[in-house]
Motif scaffolding. Structure first.
Motif, short mmCIF file in Angstrom:
data_model
loop_
_atom_site.label_atom_id
_atom_site.label_comp_id
_atom_site.label_asym_id
_atom_site.label_seq_id
_atom_site.Cartn_x
_atom_site.Cartn_y
_atom_site.Cartn_z
N MET A 183 0.85 -1.19 0.00
CA MET A 183 0.00 0.00 0.00
C MET A 183 0.89 1.24 0.00
SD MET A 183 -3.44 0.74 1.71
CE MET A 183 -3.40 0.80 3.48
N GLY A 184 1.93 1.21 0.84
CA GLY A 184 2.83 2.35 0.92
C GLY A 184 3.70 2.48 -0.32
N LEU A 185 4.29 1.38 -0.71
CA LEU A 185 5.28 1.41 -1.79
C LEU A 185 4.66 1.87 -3.11
CD1 LEU A 185 8.25 0.78 -1.67
CD2 LEU A 185 7.79 -1.50 -2.57
N GLY A 240 2.23 3.84 -3.47
CA GLY A 240 2.05 5.29 -3.36
C GLY A 240 3.36 6.03 -3.52
N VAL A 241 4.41 5.54 -2.86
CA VAL A 241 5.72 6.19 -2.93
C VAL A 241 6.18 6.26 -4.39
CG1 VAL A 241 8.17 5.96 -2.37
CG2 VAL A 241 6.45 5.53 -0.62
N TYR A 268 4.42 5.84 -7.29
CA TYR A 268 3.56 6.63 -8.18
C TYR A 268 3.79 8.13 -7.97
CZ TYR A 268 -0.70 8.20 -10.56
OH TYR A 268 -1.59 8.82 -11.40
N ARG A 269 3.84 8.51 -6.69
CA ARG A 269 4.05 9.93 -6.40
C ARG A 269 5.45 10.36 -6.80
NH1 ARG A 269 1.06 11.10 -0.63
NH2 ARG A 269 -0.88 10.05 -1.13
N THR A 311 2.98 14.50 -6.46
CA THR A 311 1.95 14.16 -5.49
C THR A 311 0.56 14.55 -5.96
OG1 THR A 311 3.50 14.38 -3.69
CG2 THR A 311 1.18 14.52 -3.14
N MET A 359 -4.88 4.37 -9.04
CA MET A 359 -5.24 5.14 -7.85
C MET A 359 -4.76 4.33 -6.65
SD MET A 359 -6.88 7.70 -6.39
CE MET A 359 -7.26 8.41 -7.98
N GLU A 360 -4.20 5.02 -5.67
CA GLU A 360 -3.72 4.30 -4.49
C GLU A 360 -4.84 3.48 -3.88
OE1 GLU A 360 -1.89 7.23 -1.90
OE2 GLU A 360 -0.68 7.91 -3.58
N ASN A 361 -4.52 2.29 -3.46
CA ASN A 361 -5.47 1.40 -2.80
C ASN A 361 -6.69 1.07 -3.65
OD1 ASN A 361 -6.30 -0.21 -0.70
ND2 ASN A 361 -7.36 1.42 0.38
N ASN A 388 -4.13 13.10 -3.20
CA ASN A 388 -4.15 13.05 -4.67
C ASN A 388 -5.41 12.36 -5.16
OD1 ASN A 388 -3.52 10.55 -3.81
ND2 ASN A 388 -1.68 10.27 -5.05
N GLU A 435 -11.86 5.07 -3.05
CA GLU A 435 -10.74 4.79 -3.94
C GLU A 435 -11.08 3.80 -5.04
OE1 GLU A 435 -9.77 3.64 -0.54
OE2 GLU A 435 -8.41 5.20 0.14
N ILE A 443 -12.18 2.99 -8.00
CA ILE A 443 -12.63 3.56 -9.27
C ILE A 443 -13.44 2.54 -10.05
CG2 ILE A 443 -11.89 5.02 -11.17
CD1 ILE A 443 -9.11 4.91 -10.24
N VAL A 503 12.82 9.37 -0.74
CA VAL A 503 11.85 10.46 -0.93
C VAL A 503 12.42 11.79 -0.46
CG1 VAL A 503 9.85 8.95 -0.78
CG2 VAL A 503 10.69 10.06 1.28
N VAL A 521 2.65 9.90 4.32
CA VAL A 521 2.03 8.76 4.97
C VAL A 521 2.37 7.45 4.26
CG1 VAL A 521 -0.15 8.90 3.72
CG2 VAL A 521 -0.11 7.97 6.02
N VAL A 522 2.57 7.52 2.93
CA VAL A 522 2.87 6.30 2.20
C VAL A 522 4.20 5.69 2.65
CG1 VAL A 522 1.44 6.58 0.16
CG2 VAL A 522 3.61 7.79 0.29
N VAL A 523 5.15 6.55 3.01
CA VAL A 523 6.42 6.05 3.52
C VAL A 523 6.23 5.41 4.89
CG1 VAL A 523 8.76 6.69 4.16
CG2 VAL A 523 7.68 7.79 2.22
N TYR A 531 3.63 3.85 5.88
CA TYR A 531 3.08 2.51 5.67
C TYR A 531 4.21 1.51 5.39
CZ TYR A 531 -1.56 4.60 5.10
OH TYR A 531 -2.73 5.27 5.29
N VAL A 532 5.12 1.91 4.51
CA VAL A 532 6.22 1.01 4.16
C VAL A 532 6.99 0.64 5.42
CG1 VAL A 532 8.34 0.75 2.84
CG2 VAL A 532 6.41 1.96 1.84
#
Lengths: 311, 340, 355
Positions: A106-108, A110-111, A113-114, A119, A226-228, B60, B212, B214, C42, C324-326, C328-329
């Motif tokens: 979930m985090g990765l 996002g990291v 893609y952003r 962002t 899209m995230e998640n 986003n 989320e 979609i 990041v 926040v995404v970091v 989570y990781v």
């Protein structure tokens, strides 16, 4: 009520059912390998998430959605390798490892893609998407044609994988090894089966397919990330395996039941009965629970979720 | 058995330890709670303001949360203030995050959504020197807690007029993510507008249950299009993307939400109801800077430029556009309020 | 833990201490090392981030109390998992049971006009009951029809979450703007122990519950039956234990504990019910329980560990400006590393849990 009835039994409802069931089925069939080898496949959510991003990136940068799916599937192998390392080699608890993998992905996603696109975007980034492939001849059959034979190619692939999975699991040596390792790893080991290798490979299959299923969500039915965006489909796929009693056919049936319930739920909302929407959204889960009453007990592989060690 | 008894003792020791730690914490509360405000400037200078934003979703999402994040960046540019934000904030973490921000010297705190009401109330009491602002809610305390909210349902009403006058099948859809107050107000007023401008038309509503998902948004819209709906109001942040995708497939029509969404599908997006969260945030911050912050609920709408209509596509006839313009003028002048 | 008693009895105390402390420590260090690469990627400063993480969780008495506050629901839900897994039932429905507990407790706390402590007691009991009910359903289905509890508890999670959503938008909605329940009566709230952090009596209840679960499992006949069923169902049946009944009971009790977690969160911290009020305590609880090797009082420590991670992560986002995404990781890495580090010697004999 009559027109609600018409709404439900329109071809479009069945078409929807298949479309909603396919990502679940693709992931669940992969998960089945892992489950039958005695390794929980709860980490599918994370693997799917990885697939949504990798599929999108692959399609975006190569311009080919098919390459996107393939890249996603390959990337799924990496996630699966991590999961296998932790659960098979380190013999960590599989539930917790799944929770860990899911959070990391979930985090990765996002990291990454952003990191690539920034962002906040004023416009959604789009990538080329798969196009439906009508099967010549078959697609012209009245009613059945549009329902069954006018889907994305990946849909046919997913359903073709059902008999293939069945064949591999029950009629090949490798399938026998997988099932032996899942039922009684010690005995399999004594007979010279490499328990670790078998489990690694089974998990890799699971990662490959789950990730492809994720890519199907981002660049199959849509053209963006899209995230998640998997929103818990990995867990539903996991439930489908149990619901289907750890068999390919049963799993397919379970995915279809869930897809149908979801399609029905959306149609009930579209019909405007004034039902609180929460009850509609809850409907697929409740229906699945009820459906279990007819399925009855299901018994999993005996060695499921138990790490194997030689000593 | 011996082992068991030893374990029992161990537990008792732990209980005492944790207990005393906790009590130690309580003992300290005897001293007045330290107001960790930004260090008071040595000279009576102008106070230094730092702005923090808490959003429950990702920044986003192309909608509600993103617009607040962009508003925050504007505040940084326009007023030269230091800003920070935290996204995906869970209910249980709200107060802790606010406390941390205040301890870091942040003294204008935005909570972005109705769900921050209780927390902001508690924080405003705990930190009387900081300012707390709720967006999309109605909390106020007459001092350091205020809120700003869209003129309830104005935009929904306008969307209703557009949809009521462009539908050919007289079936109109609404697709949202979850039933939150602002969305509900807009959906309700959209129905009012449809009832007035096209009494023959019916309205159906669907929620996806996820912000989320979609794909689910697309499915919900497809289900509506297949049931005879030909025009949909999409109000669910990222879910809107899915709705537009469905419209492209089914040649349906969509009114977008929150920002101009025509880029998603110029041929199907009739127009979008723009919500300028940035203007709301700027006004609240400016009030603080000018010493005019009164801790009130500020309602903003078309008259304040907070609501706006994005450029139409060719499928919206000129007379419809004119009608919308006229109604908006009435709203601006206060002659017409959809809620009355 | 009973199933490695024989081994650990022979182990020297020192070796145990080394394994018990050093390995988790090494695991966390490893996770943080890998995580620092992601943080650096990041463009943030790992050292600054980790300092913020530590200070956020343990920096002061207030911060530590905050950690305890965050640990409270994790501990209770963790104990629910401990009880279920020890009894050989695979309860991953903690989240749903937690929602039902909160729903029942909120109902009692907002409607029953009881005087004084009675209001609190009634709300607590109602919460227990809600969780018990939601745990008893899969328990009953398993005992009578042999349904796999994994799938039933997963499905019941979703159903509970949407039921709560329905109730706070519908029957239990507070009149006015917000889709939320009314606030529970003052009398039904848990006393606050430290106003600066919001730490409340819930932590005491949770620790007492850990003690009770320990007593139940190790010192009572029921507990013995539960453990026996967990170790070997066939043997337990031969020994005259009513296996289906015991498993149903285990799931019900486990549900009650998870329900209590939701109850304490509402009565001690949030005071009203909202959509999605739990940040996934029910799922984190599985990691909490397994990190503690299914040991009730070890759960206290692992709950504090995960509570600290949550608290520190919040500090890290504010102070070090980490997206926040970091975070989570990082959380995921810590979970993976600790559980992998923990497993070398941790051979949990959860035999045939999937049946």
């Amino acid at each position: 009520m009559e027109s609600l009835f018409q709404l439900i039994f329109a071809g479009d409802f069945f078409y929807s059912t298949i479309r909603l069931a396919t990502p679940l089925l693709l992931a669940a069939l992969g998960g089945l390998f892992s489950e039958r080898a005695g390794v929980l496949s709860l980490g599918m959510e994370g693997m799917m998430l990885g697939g949504t991003l990798l599929g999108f990136l692959g399609s975006y940068f190569t311009g080919s959605p098919w390459l996107g799916i393939f890249i996603a599937a390959l990337g799924g192998l990496v996630v699966a390798l991590l999961y296998a390392l932790v659960t098979v080699t380190f013999r960590a608890d599989q539930v917790v490892a799944s929770v860990g993998i899911n959070i990391i992905m979930m985090g990765l996603t996002g990291v990454i893609y952003r990191g690539i696109f920034g962002t906040t975007l004023s416009q959604q980034i789009v990538a080329p998407a798969l196009k439906p492939l009508a099967i010549p001849g078959l697609a012209q059959i009245p009613f059945l044609g549009p329902v069954l034979f006018d889907h994305l190619a990946m849909v046919y692939v997913a359903f073709l994988l059902v008999p293939i999975t069945y064949h591999v699991l029950y009629h090949t040596t490798w399938g026998l090894k997988i099932r032996a390792v899942g039922e009684y790893p010690l005995a399999a080991d004594t007979l010279g089966v490499n328990v670790f290798l078998t489990r690694y490979l089974a998990i890799l299959v699971s990662g490959f397919l789950a990730s492809a299923a994720g890519a199907l969500l981002s660049i199959g039915y849509l053209n963006m990330f899209m995230e998640n965006m998997t929103a818990g489909r990995g867990f539903i796929a996991f439930s489908a395996i149990i619901f289907g009693k750890w068999t390919p056919l049963g799993t397919m049936a379970a995915c279809l039941v869930f897809g149908a319930a979801d399609a029905l739920q959306l149609r009930i909302q579209a019909f405007g009965l004034g039902l609180p929407y929460q009850l509609a959204v809850m409907f697929p889960y409740a229906i699945t629970l009820l459906a279990l009453l007819f399925v009855g007990r299901s018994q999993g592989p005996a060695a499921a979720a138990i790490p194997y060690s030689k000593d | 058995m011996l082992q068991k008894t030893a374990r029992l003792w161990a537990i008792i020791v732990i209980l005492t330890l944790v207990g005393s730690l906790t009590l130690a914490g309580c003992g300290q509360k005897a001293e007045p709670p330290k107001q960790s405000q930004p260090a008071p400037a040595p000279a009576p200078q102008k106070p230094v303001y730092k702005v923090a934003l808490l959003t429950s979703g990702p920044i986003n999402d192309g909608g509600w949360n993103q617009s607040a994040f962009e508003g925050l960046q504007d505040i940084k540019k326009k007023f030269g203030l230091e800003v920070a934000n935290t996204e995906n904030v869970k209910q249980a973490d709200q107060l802790q995050l606010i406390r941390s921000y205040v301890n870091q010297g942040y003294n204008i705190i935005f909570g972005h959504g109705f769900e921050y009401g209780d927390t902001l109330k508690a924080a405003a009491k705990e930190f009387p020197k900081a300012y707390f602002i709720q967006i999309g809610g109605i909390e106020k305390n007459g001092a350091n807690l205020g809120s700003t909210v869209f003129h309830s349902g104005e935009a929904g009403y306008i969307a209703g007029i557009v949809l009521a006058l462009t539908t050919k099948t007289n079936k109109i859809g609404q697709v949202g993510a979850m039933e939150i107050p602002t969305i509900k107000a807009d959906f309700d007023n959209m129905k009012k507008a449809v009832a007035k401008y096209n009494p023959k038309a019916t309205v159906v509503t669907a929620y996806t249950g996820s912000w989320e998902d979609i794909g689910k948004g697309k499915e919900a819209a497809l289900a509506q299009f297949n049931s005879g709906v030909d025009a949909i109001l999409a109000d669910g942040d990222a879910v809107n993307i899915g709705v537009v995708e469905a419209a492209k497939e089914k040649k349906g029509l969509v009114v977008g939400w929150s920002r101009d969404q025509s880029h998603l599908g110029p041929e199907v997006v009739l127009t979008s109801m723009i919500q300028r969260v940035d203007i709301m945030m700027e006004k609240m911050v400016k009030d603080v800077l000018d010493g005019k912050f009164k801790g009130e609920n500020v309602v903003m709408g078309f008259a304040d430029g907070v609501n706006d209509v994005a450029p139409y596509n060719a499928k919206v006839p000129k007379d419809v556009q004119d009608k919308v313009k006229a109604v908006i003028e009435e709203m601006k002048s206060g002659k017409f309020d959809p809620n009355k | 833990m009973s199933n490695d008693n024989g081994q650990s009895g022979r182990r020297s105390l020192l070796l145990n201490a080394v394994q018990g402390l050093l390995i988790p420590l090494l695991a966390v260090t490893g996770a943080l090392l890998v995580g620092s690469a992601v943080i650096a990627l990041v463009g943030a400063d790992p050292w600054k981030a980790y300092t913020a993480l530590y200070k956020g969780a343990f920096g002061s008495q207030v911060q530590f109390n905050m950690t305890l506050l965050n640990a409270t629901p994790l501990l209770l839900a963790g104990l629910a998992v401990v009880l279920a897994f020890r009894g050989g039932t695979f309860n991953i429905g903690g989240e749903g049971q937690l929602y039902m507990g909160a729903l029942f407790a909120t109902w009692a706390g907002t409607t029953l006009p009881l005087p004084g402590e009675l209001a609190l007691l009634a709300a607590l009991l109602a919460g227990l009951l809600g969780g018990l009910l939601w745990g008893a359903i899969p328990g009953y289905l398993k005992a009578t029809r042999g349904f796999n509890e994994v799938i039933t508890t997963i499905l019941l999670n979703y159903i509970a979450i949407w039921l709560v959503s329905y109730f706070v938008h519908g029957p239990m909605k507070e009149p006015g703007w917000n889709p939320q329940s009314r606030a529970v009566f003052e009398a039904a709230r848990l006393p606050i122990l430290d106003p600066r952090s919001g730490l409340n009596l819930g932590i005491v209840i949770a620790i007492l519950t850990a003690f009770l679960v320990y007593l139940l499992l190790e010192w009572t006949t029921l507990g013995f039956s539960i453990r026996m069923v967990g170790l070997n169902r066939t043997a337990a049946a031969y020994a005259g234990v009513n296996v289906p009944l015991t498993m149903a009971l285990t799931l019900g009790l486990s549900g009650a504990l998870a329900g209590l977690a939701g109850t304490v969160e509402v009565l001690g911290r949030q005071y009203r019910l909202l959509d999605g009020f739990s940040p996934g305590y029910g799922f984190d609880a599985i990691a909490v329980a397994l990190l503690a090797r299914l040991n009730p009082w070890g759960t206290i420590f692992s709950a504090i560990f995960f509570g600290a991670l949550r608290t520190g992560a919040n500090g890290m986002q504010v102070v070090a400006r980490l997206p926040v995404v970091v975070v989570y990781v990082l959380e995921g890495l810590v979970i993976l590393f600790t559980i992998a580090g923990n497993s070398g010697r941790f051979k949990l004999r959860r035999k045939a849990v999937m049946r």
